[in-house]
Design a protein around this motif. Sequence first.
Motif, mmCIF file in Angstrom:
data_model
loop_
_atom_site.group_PDB
_atom_site.id
_atom_site.type_symbol
_atom_site.label_atom_id
_atom_site.label_comp_id
_atom_site.label_asym_id
_atom_site.label_seq_id
_atom_site.Cartn_x
_atom_site.Cartn_y
_atom_site.Cartn_z
ATOM 1 N N UNK A 48 0.677 -1.044 0.005
ATOM 2 C CA UNK A 48 -0.870 -0.324 0.213
ATOM 3 C C UNK A 48 0.566 0.916 0.274
ATOM 4 N N UNK A 49 1.789 1.056 1.266
ATOM 5 C CA UNK A 49 2.471 2.342 0.508
ATOM 6 C C UNK A 49 3.412 2.695 -0.695
ATOM 7 N N UNK A 50 3.203 1.909 -1.234
ATOM 8 C CA UNK A 50 4.311 1.813 -2.903
ATOM 9 C C UNK A 50 3.090 2.576 -3.366
ATOM 10 N N UNK A 51 2.205 2.225 -3.777
ATOM 11 C CA UNK A 51 0.947 2.983 -4.523
ATOM 12 C C UNK A 51 1.668 4.732 -4.162
ATOM 13 N N UNK A 52 2.557 5.297 -3.712
ATOM 14 C CA UNK A 52 2.407 6.983 -3.525
ATOM 15 C C UNK A 52 4.582 6.386 -4.113
ATOM 16 N N UNK A 53 4.624 6.228 -4.250
ATOM 17 C CA UNK A 53 6.077 6.537 -5.088
ATOM 18 C C UNK A 53 6.436 5.529 -6.371
#
Length: 298
Positions: A97-102
Motif C-alpha cells: 500500500x505504501x508503494x502506491x505513493x512512490x
Amino acid sequence: MTITATMVKDLRESTGAGMMDAKKALVETNGDMEAAVDWLRTKGLAKAAKKADRIAAEGLVGVAVAGGRGVAVEINSETDFVGKNADFQTLARGITEAALGVADVDALKAADLGGKTVETALSSAIAIIGENMTLRRMASVQGEAVASYVHNAAADGLGKIGVLVAVNGADNGIAKQIAMHIAATNPLALSEADLDPVVLERELAVQTAKALEENAASAKPKPDAVIQNNIIPGRMKKFVAESTLMGQAFVMNPDITVEQAAKDAGVTVVGFVRMACGEGIEKEKEDFAAEVAKTLKG
C-alpha cells in the motif's frame, strides 16, 4: 572448459533434453548455458524455448490499486513458513500500500510505514521473525482503469504471482480476465513493438539455423528463397504472436486474440505487469526435513 555433471543436470532441467544431448550441447558451446539452449533448439531437442523464470525463492508478491494506478511488490523470505505468517502478511500488505505513493523501490524503502521507514520496519521484522527478508522489487502501471489478479493467493492481495492490467476505456470486467490470462501465459511484452530487439535477434538466429538444417536433411529440399521469404518469416510471426499479449490467443476464447477481445470490449490495453515470487532467483534446494530443522535452529 570442463563440463560438469551439475551443468548437464541444469541444462536437462531447463530444456527437457536427454542427458547425452545436453552434454553434447555444452561441449559444442564450450559450456555456455544460453548458447547450449539455442544449440538444442536448433537441433529440435529442447522441449521449451526458455525456463529463465524458474521459481525458487520464497515470500510473497503484493498488489494494490488506487484510481488509475496499480503497483506490484515482491518481498522475499528464506522459507515458505514465513510467507504464511500473519505478521509477515500484514507487513507485506502495508509495504504494498505504501508503494502506491512512490515511484520506485528505493523510494519505497524510504517511505513511511507506521512511523518508521519501510526499510526499518523490514529490519525490525527480521529481528522478530528470525529469518532474512528482502524487499526485492516493485513495478507499476497506469491507465484509465487498472485491474489486479493474484494467483495462489495467501491472503487478500498477496500471493505467489501478482498481475496488473491497465486499460483505457470503460472496463466491464475484461481487464480482470486479461490479468488471469497473463498469469497463465506469461507474455514477454505487450506487442511486437515492445519486444526486446535482442530477443528477436536471438530467435531469428535460432529459427534460421533450424530451418536451413531441416531443409538440408530433407529428401526434397526447398529453394533457398522459400526458406528465407516464407518459412523463416512464418516462424517468426508465430513466435511474436505467442510471445506478445496482444498476439496471444485469449484463454477465455481461443478463437480470438487478446487484442481482439479488448477491442470487442471497448478498451485498449496500455500496460501490464506480471510478477512471480522468486522469478530469476536460484536457491539451493533443501528437502522438507532439512528446511524444518533449519527453521527450528533459528
